[in-house]
Design a protein around this motif. Structure first.
Motif, mmCIF file in Angstrom:
data_model
loop_
_atom_site.group_PDB
_atom_site.id
_atom_site.type_symbol
_atom_site.label_atom_id
_atom_site.label_comp_id
_atom_site.label_asym_id
_atom_site.label_seq_id
_atom_site.Cartn_x
_atom_site.Cartn_y
_atom_site.Cartn_z
ATOM 1 N N ARG A 1 0.811 -1.219 0.000
ATOM 2 C CA ARG A 1 0.000 0.000 0.000
ATOM 3 C C ARG A 1 0.844 1.269 0.000
ATOM 4 O O ARG A 1 0.506 2.250 -0.676
ATOM 5 C CB ARG A 1 -0.918 0.025 1.219
ATOM 6 N N SER B 1 -11.673 -0.495 -1.070
ATOM 7 C CA SER B 1 -12.210 -1.847 -1.206
ATOM 8 C C SER B 1 -13.225 -2.096 -0.094
ATOM 9 O O SER B 1 -13.243 -1.431 0.932
ATOM 10 C CB SER B 1 -11.086 -2.877 -1.135
ATOM 11 N N ASP C 1 -3.016 -11.786 -5.838
ATOM 12 C CA ASP C 1 -3.747 -11.079 -4.784
ATOM 13 C C ASP C 1 -4.524 -9.944 -5.456
ATOM 14 O O ASP C 1 -3.951 -8.935 -5.854
ATOM 15 C CB ASP C 1 -2.751 -10.528 -3.755
ATOM 16 N N ALA D 1 -10.419 -8.169 -9.226
ATOM 17 C CA ALA D 1 -11.499 -7.621 -8.413
ATOM 18 C C ALA D 1 -12.821 -7.671 -9.166
ATOM 19 O O ALA D 1 -13.881 -7.930 -8.575
ATOM 20 C CB ALA D 1 -11.171 -6.186 -8.003
ATOM 21 N N ARG E 1 -4.855 -4.605 -7.684
ATOM 22 C CA ARG E 1 -5.676 -3.420 -7.958
ATOM 23 C C ARG E 1 -4.936 -2.148 -7.558
ATOM 24 O O ARG E 1 -4.881 -1.179 -8.323
ATOM 25 C CB ARG E 1 -7.004 -3.543 -7.191
ATOM 26 N N GLN E 2 -4.341 -2.145 -6.374
ATOM 27 C CA GLN E 2 -3.674 -0.932 -5.896
ATOM 28 C C GLN E 2 -2.396 -0.643 -6.688
ATOM 29 O O GLN E 2 -2.165 0.499 -7.101
ATOM 30 C CB GLN E 2 -3.369 -1.071 -4.410
ATOM 31 N N GLU F 1 -6.551 -7.619 -4.485
ATOM 32 C CA GLU F 1 -6.515 -6.275 -3.905
ATOM 33 C C GLU F 1 -5.162 -5.616 -4.104
ATOM 34 O O GLU F 1 -5.072 -4.432 -4.442
ATOM 35 C CB GLU F 1 -6.875 -6.328 -2.423
#
Length: 529
Positions: free
Chosen positions: A176, A405, A207, A242, A212-213, A209
């Motif tokens: 992140r 999310s 993964d 996602a 996506r980030q 998520e």
């Protein structure tokens, strides 16, 4: 001297910190069999329950620990964590205040207090606690990340980028922080994060998520470098997992919501709660709602409350509908039978209790658009400013946005064509509201008009809201109040035109979605030429 029993509790806490939940539970239960009034065991079991999102049980256990004498600093910090997750914001703020006053605090307690204040919208208060947590544990990646996000909300963008990079260095496996730093930093051919992001993307491609980030961050890098085609490729990669996981279907998931929202125009006139005068700024996300919030809250008589879910929550509680969603068809259908004046009263009292706001304040939750007729019934002194933007730019900006999310309301933005359908439906819904609702209480503001004539549109807005013109509103970028939205960096700058007609730079990748806008009648056919 530490007794054997004390050691058992210490071992339980150590197990809990290591996420060995089974061992922590066993140790606490064994201790309670010996001493049924052991406060610390109830506290640890409460934290365990909270970690498993059994929030109501966690609240009960932590409150019991307090009654039995648990340390008020850490117990109230965890209680605030539970209450904010249960959408009981005013109680959460009160618990966080008690925790803050108790002291002395561990770094974890300080960070937890900061999280509670952040989620309540009190970002300036939160930053103090994050700073103190990092002073105690300067290499804790999670604490550094929370501090960085808080600094970003407060407009300290350079400091935020530095802290994000420190967080990534402290916890390299936490993707992140690197993604957030790349989103803040202007990427150049000489200095960019592309290779580092590619490596992290490859490491996390399974993964959804993380992909996506990181994928969104890579798309932003290529946009900065003037390569929108490659940016679109990365957006597709970012959202693929996602999108598959969400199973979103516009016809089944979104269309009924638009239809039911429009039907609330039929709710008969009734008395509302007169003693509140909020300004609701609504619209699709990324269409200028934060800009309008900044313009209005730069006025000395107007303050920003941020993006509140309060009206939706009080409506949901009044309806008592069983679905797990706050914004849903069932709740909107129940509206004609509700005491909307009581909903309005609870909304106003809750905002006053948690944020200390009354009179003219701005609530800029974009999705409050779905409640527009009900808001005006519940709060007769309220005003609604509805943002509209060129539908192709609105569609594209939603697709480009990395939404939080866990909120299925934004699943339409995982697919470009779904974003087009959603933007078209929003245009039609707000057209119906503008035609049927009192223009003295709901007004449409076009983003492009604000860009072209900031002073003229500012004067019109302030007049609509019933406050005198103040030149500070035109200098909105000097507004020092926190901004906890995706526009937190942009609204610290004077107006710029680069976001107008951005969609033209992304053709032909978006042509299929443009055709949907044309077919839905919200974009002229000439746009495809």
């Amino acid at each position: 001297m530490r007794t054997k029993q004390d050691h058992g509790v210490s071992e339980a806490e150590q197990a809990l910190r290591g996420r060995d939940y089974r061992r922590a539970h066993e140790l606490c239960i064994a201790r309670l069999q010996q001493n049924p009034n052991d406060a610390e065991c109830y506290f640890l079991l409460g934290v365990l329950a909270a970690d498993h999102e059994n929030l109501e049980k966690a609240r009960e256990l932590i409150e019991k620990s307090l009654a039995l004498g648990e340390r008020p600093g850490r117990a109230n910090a965890q209680l605030a964590r539970c209450l904010i997750a249960l959408n009981r914001k005013d109680e959460a703020v009160a618990a966080a205040d008690r925790a803050a006053a108790a002291g002395p605090h561990t770094a974890l307690e300080l960070d937890t207090i900061g999280v509670a204040f952040s989620r309540a919208g009190l970002h300036d208060r939160a930053a103090e606690f994050y700073e103190r947590a990092v002073e105690i544990e300067p290499r804790n990646g999670a604490f550094l990340y929370n501090l960085a996000a808080s600094l970003q909300f407060l407009g300290r963008l350079s400091d935020a980028e530095t802290r994000y990079r420190e967080a990534h260095a402290a916890a390299p496996k936490d993707h992140r922080a690197l993604a957030a730093a790349a989103q803040l930093a202007k990427q150049t051919p000489a200095r960019n994060d592309i290779e580092a992001l590619r490596r992290v993307f490859d490491q996390n491609r399974d993964d959804a998520e993380a992909a996506r980030q990181i994928g969104h961050a890579l798309a932003k890098c290529f946009e900065d470098l003037g390569d929108p085609a490659e940016a679109m490729v990365w957006l597709g990669r970012a959202k693929a997992g996602a999108r598959q996981r969400s199973g979103f279907d516009f016809r089944g998931d979104a269309a009924p919501l638009f239809e039911t929202s429009e039907a609330t125009l039929q709710v008969g006139a009734r008395a509302g709660f007169q003693d509140a005068a909020p300004i609701f700024v609504v619209g699709l996300p990324r269409t200028g709602t934060t800009l309008i919030d900044r313009i209005l809250s730069a006025h000395p008589e107007v303050r920003s409350a941020g993006e509140l879910t309060d009206f939706a929550l009080h409506l949901k509680r009044a309806a008592g509908t069983p679905s797990p969603f706050v914004l849903d068809v069932e709740t909107l259908k129940a509206a004609p039978q509700l005491d909307l004046a009581d909903v309005g009263r609870r909304y106003a009292e809750g905002v006053s209790a948690s944020l200390g706001l009354s009179g003219r304040f701005v609530d800029k939750m974009p999705l409050n658009a779905f409640y527009a007729p009900l808001i005006l019934q519940a709060l007769p002194q309220a005003r609604i400013v509805c943002l509209r933007r060129h539908p192709a730019d609105a569609m594209l900006s939603n697709y480009r946005q990395l939404f939080a999310s866990g909120f299925s309301y934004y699943d339409y933005a995982l697919d470009l064509e779904d974003a087009a359908r959603y933007a078209a439906a929003f245009c039609k819904l707000t057209d119906a509201f503008a035609e049927r609702l009192d223009p003295a209480r709901l007004t449409i503001v076009r983003y492009e008009d604000v860009i072209e004539d900031i002073e003229g549109q500012t004067r019109r807005l302030l007049d609509f809201c019933g406050v005198d013109f103040d030149p500070a509103c035109v200098e909105f970028h000097r507004n020092a109040a926190p901004v906890a939205t995706a526009s937190s960096a942009q609204v610290r700058q004077p107006l710029y035109r680069t976001s107008v007609d951005r969609w033209k730079r992304y053709r032909p990748a978006i042509d299929g979605a443009l055709k949907i806008l044309v077919d839905e009648g919200v974009l002229p056919a000439q746009a495809l030429l």
